[in-house]
Enzyme design. Structure first.
Site, PDB file in Angstrom:
ATOM      1  N   LYS A  92       4.639  19.872   8.317  1.00 46.70           N
ATOM      2  CA  LYS A  92       5.440  19.202   9.345  1.00 46.70           C
ATOM      3  C   LYS A  92       5.759  20.204  10.452  1.00 46.70           C
ATOM      4  CE  LYS A  92       7.394  15.487   6.763  1.00 46.70           C
ATOM      5  NZ  LYS A  92       6.348  15.644   5.746  1.00 46.70           N
ATOM      6  N   ASP A 126       1.176  17.014   9.767  1.00 43.06           N
ATOM      7  CA  ASP A 126       1.838  15.727   9.512  1.00 43.06           C
ATOM      8  C   ASP A 126       2.450  15.218  10.814  1.00 43.06           C
ATOM      9  OD1 ASP A 126       1.397  15.459   6.778  1.00 43.06           O
ATOM     10  OD2 ASP A 126       3.244  16.473   6.210  1.00 43.06           O
ATOM     11  N   GLN A 153      -0.109   7.272  13.657  1.00 49.06           N
ATOM     12  CA  GLN A 153       0.701   6.210  13.041  1.00 49.06           C
ATOM     13  C   GLN A 153       0.362   4.845  13.645  1.00 49.06           C
ATOM     14  OE1 GLN A 153       3.978   8.421  14.467  1.00 49.06           O
ATOM     15  NE2 GLN A 153       4.730   9.023  12.439  1.00 49.06           N
ATOM     16  N   ARG A 173      -5.603  11.521   9.810  1.00 44.90           N
ATOM     17  CA  ARG A 173      -5.072  10.686   8.724  1.00 44.90           C
ATOM     18  C   ARG A 173      -4.418   9.490   9.422  1.00 44.90           C
ATOM     19  NH1 ARG A 173      -0.245  13.322   6.177  1.00 44.90           N
ATOM     20  NH2 ARG A 173      -1.721  14.484   4.904  1.00 44.90           N
ATOM     21  N   GLY A 177       3.206   4.722   9.353  1.00 44.62           N
ATOM     22  CA  GLY A 177       4.325   5.371  10.051  1.00 44.62           C
ATOM     23  C   GLY A 177       5.620   5.079   9.322  1.00 44.62           C
ATOM     24  N   HIS A 216      -0.739   2.649   0.470  1.00 42.95           N
ATOM     25  CA  HIS A 216      -0.701   2.095  -0.895  1.00 42.95           C
ATOM     26  C   HIS A 216      -0.825   0.582  -0.839  1.00 42.95           C
ATOM     27  CE1 HIS A 216       2.085   5.593  -0.579  1.00 42.95           C
ATOM     28  NE2 HIS A 216       1.200   6.049  -1.436  1.00 42.95           N
TER      29      HIS A 216
HETATM   30  P1  FDA Z   1       3.652  -0.519   2.348  1.00 40.90           P
HETATM   31  O1  FDA Z   1       4.938   0.111   2.759  1.00 40.90           O
HETATM   32  O2  FDA Z   1       3.380  -1.914   2.774  1.00 40.90           O
HETATM   33  O3  FDA Z   1       3.546  -0.382   0.794  1.00 40.90           O
HETATM   34  C1  FDA Z   1       2.437  -0.942   0.099  1.00 40.90           C
HETATM   35  C2  FDA Z   1       2.798  -1.081  -1.357  1.00 40.90           C
HETATM   36  O4  FDA Z   1       3.029   0.200  -1.929  1.00 40.90           O
HETATM   37  C3  FDA Z   1       4.050  -1.926  -1.562  1.00 40.90           C
HETATM   38  O5  FDA Z   1       3.805  -2.867  -2.548  1.00 40.90           O
HETATM   39  C4  FDA Z   1       5.066  -0.919  -2.024  1.00 40.90           C
HETATM   40  O6  FDA Z   1       5.916  -1.490  -2.973  1.00 40.90           O
HETATM   41  C5  FDA Z   1       4.232   0.176  -2.644  1.00 40.90           C
HETATM   42  N1  FDA Z   1       4.951   1.425  -2.498  1.00 40.90           N
HETATM   43  C6  FDA Z   1       5.147   2.117  -1.374  1.00 40.90           C
HETATM   44  N2  FDA Z   1       5.903   3.202  -1.646  1.00 40.90           N
HETATM   45  C7  FDA Z   1       6.188   3.159  -2.975  1.00 40.90           C
HETATM   46  C8  FDA Z   1       6.931   3.967  -3.904  1.00 40.90           C
HETATM   47  N3  FDA Z   1       7.575   5.047  -3.502  1.00 40.90           N
HETATM   48  N4  FDA Z   1       6.961   3.627  -5.215  1.00 40.90           N
HETATM   49  C9  FDA Z   1       6.312   2.539  -5.641  1.00 40.90           C
HETATM   50  N5  FDA Z   1       5.622   1.726  -4.830  1.00 40.90           N
HETATM   51  C10 FDA Z   1       5.561   2.030  -3.529  1.00 40.90           C
HETATM   52  N6  FDA Z   1       4.086   8.655   7.572  1.00 40.90           N
HETATM   53  C11 FDA Z   1       4.343   9.308   8.733  1.00 40.90           C
HETATM   54  O7  FDA Z   1       5.058   8.776   9.587  1.00 40.90           O
HETATM   55  N7  FDA Z   1       3.803  10.545   8.954  1.00 40.90           N
HETATM   56  C12 FDA Z   1       2.971  11.156   8.062  1.00 40.90           C
HETATM   57  O8  FDA Z   1       2.505  12.262   8.299  1.00 40.90           O
HETATM   58  C13 FDA Z   1       2.694  10.463   6.844  1.00 40.90           C
HETATM   59  N8  FDA Z   1       1.876  10.999   5.889  1.00 40.90           N
HETATM   60  C14 FDA Z   1       1.480  10.240   4.815  1.00 40.90           C
HETATM   61  C15 FDA Z   1       0.535  10.713   3.910  1.00 40.90           C
HETATM   62  C16 FDA Z   1       0.070   9.909   2.887  1.00 40.90           C
HETATM   63  C17 FDA Z   1      -0.984  10.415   1.958  1.00 40.90           C
HETATM   64  C18 FDA Z   1       0.591   8.588   2.724  1.00 40.90           C
HETATM   65  C19 FDA Z   1       0.104   7.688   1.645  1.00 40.90           C
HETATM   66  C20 FDA Z   1       1.574   8.143   3.572  1.00 40.90           C
HETATM   67  C21 FDA Z   1       2.033   8.945   4.612  1.00 40.90           C
HETATM   68  N9  FDA Z   1       3.022   8.497   5.482  1.00 40.90           N
HETATM   69  C22 FDA Z   1       3.281   9.208   6.629  1.00 40.90           C
HETATM   70  C23 FDA Z   1       3.854   7.333   5.125  1.00 40.90           C
HETATM   71  C24 FDA Z   1       3.293   6.049   5.686  1.00 40.90           C
HETATM   72  O9  FDA Z   1       3.417   6.046   7.076  1.00 40.90           O
HETATM   73  C25 FDA Z   1       4.021   4.822   5.097  1.00 40.90           C
HETATM   74  O10 FDA Z   1       5.344   4.820   5.487  1.00 40.90           O
HETATM   75  C26 FDA Z   1       4.007   4.724   3.590  1.00 40.90           C
HETATM   76  O11 FDA Z   1       2.750   5.088   3.087  1.00 40.90           O
HETATM   77  C27 FDA Z   1       4.289   3.284   3.140  1.00 40.90           C
HETATM   78  O12 FDA Z   1       3.360   2.427   3.707  1.00 40.90           O
HETATM   79  P2  FDA Z   1       2.088   1.829   2.934  1.00 40.90           P
HETATM   80  O13 FDA Z   1       0.915   1.995   3.831  1.00 40.90           O
HETATM   81  O14 FDA Z   1       1.943   2.450   1.611  1.00 40.90           O
HETATM   82  O15 FDA Z   1       2.380   0.297   2.866  1.00 40.90           O
END
Ligand code: FDA
Length: 297
Positions: A92, A126, A153, A173, A177, A216
């Site tokens: 970060k 990041d 993002q 990546r 966001g 995810h």
């Molecule tokens: P969403 O929020 O829709 O979640 C999809 C599913 O995953 C849901 O069913 C949820 O319940 C499940 N889930 C999510 N988190 C969970 C948890 N803790 N436990 C259990 N289930 C969970 N953001 C950013 O602003 N800057 C960055 O540099 C990064 N870097 C980054 C790296 C990596 C490898 C990942 C996976 C994510 C990031 N993020 C990030 C965070 C990203 O922006 C986002 O906020 C989270 O990944 C949640 O969004 P999803 O895409 O997973 O979808």
């Protein structure tokens, strides 16, 4: 019933003792020391998963602390090399100096990058909140090395334009966001963020970029795979990325069975508390974990 307990826990989380939060933190944080983190990475590698290590923390106010973090990242790169691990690092900007000034941040990043180049490794910047988007992207562009990547993002309106302006050889990546941005600059509706995510992914692939598909969201993963097939994107041009501890076993196994690369983002360090609270709040199964931990032990 579980839903009500979930809501209660999320509201009461700030008064739950740190010692109890620590029990859950173990699911999301790979320990406090480099040695503990390296052990987790080795376990992941043994399961055919790549990793990226992140030292937890942000908005470092003291120069000496920024330098300590910089040195720790250098040490991690050395340990990754010594242990022959499939692992890079994520940083970060505000952890290594943007709160002091941009030059200091860039100097620290360059120090880490030199070590990454020495060990033929890779550093990803990041992406933090929108105050730092320009600094992060401009620094990334200025450094012009293949060992460096950036995060974009999908919730930001500006991101398509950022992709258009980046070099075709960029390594990004793409995530949704995580920060609470104003509706003037960020899409708020989840389904619109997802639609934009796919549009951005398509554009990045069209330009020839390497993309870490960081989500995810199982539907979004499937839609990304459809796009990859439709556009005939080579497997060397992307990977899937997920956070350590988020229960994605079935999805990960499906990806691995189809020979897709999956990288796990592994945070560790003494600043584990705030990160863990964030992850716990996002976990829909939190009440089940609480009950399991308290009554089934
Ligand atoms: P969403 O929020 O829709 O979640 C999809 C599913 O995953 C849901 O069913 C949820 O319940 C499940 N889930 C999510 N988190 C969970 C948890 N803790 N436990 C259990 N289930 C969970 N953001 C950013 O602003 N800057 C960055 O540099 C990064 N870097 C980054 C790296 C990596 C490898 C990942 C996976 C994510 C990031 N993020 C990030 C965070 C990203 O922006 C986002 O906020 C989270 O990944 C949640 O969004 P999803 O895409 O997973 O979808």
């Amino acid at each position: 019933m579980f839903k009500i307990i979930n809501i209660l826990i999320i509201h009461l989380i700030s008064i739950i003792p740190k010692s109890i939060i620590k029990i859950f933190a173990k699911n999301y944080v790979a320990g406090i020391t480099i040695r503990e983190a390296i052990k987790i990475v080795r376990n992941l590698n043994n399961q055919n998963l790549s990793a990226t290590l992140d030292i937890l923390g942000e908005h470092t106010k003291r120069k000496s602390e920024c330098l300590e973090i910089t040195n720790s990242y250098k040490e991690i790169l050395k340990e990754i090399n010594n242990n022959n691990l499939d692992c890079n690092i994520s940083i970060k900007p505000s952890h290594i100096g943007t709160d002091i000034n941009k030059d200091f941040f860039e100097k620290n990043l360059q120090t880490i990058l030199d070590q990454a180049i020495k060990y033929n490794n890779f550093v990803r910047i990041d992406m933090e909140n929108s105050n730092l988007t320009d600094t992060s992207i401009n620094t990334y562009k200025a450094m012009k090395v293949k060992n460096l990547g950036i995060v974009l993002q999908a919730y930001l309106y500006r991101t398509n334009n950022d992709i258009n302006k980046l070099n075709a050889k960029s390594n990004i990546r793409l995530c949704k966001g995580i920060y609470n941005e104003s509706s003037n600059i960020a899409i708020k509706k989840p389904e619109q963020i997802n639609a934009n995510y796919l549009k951005l992914l398509k554009n990045a692939f069209k330009k020839g970029m390497y993309v870490g598909i960081a989500t995810h969201d199982k539907k979004l993963i499937q839609q990304s795979l459809s796009l990859i097939k439709e556009m005939k994107i080579n497997k060397n041009n992307f990977e899937f990325q997920m956070l350590y501890g988020v229960p994605m076993k079935t999805a990960i196994n499906n990806l691995l069975e189809n020979n897709y690369k999956v990288r796990i983002y592994v945070p560790f360090g003494s600043n584990w508390y705030d990160y863990s609270i964030r992850r716990i709040k996002e976990n829909p199964n939190i009440s089940k974990y609480v009950i399991k931990n308290f009554f089934l032990k």
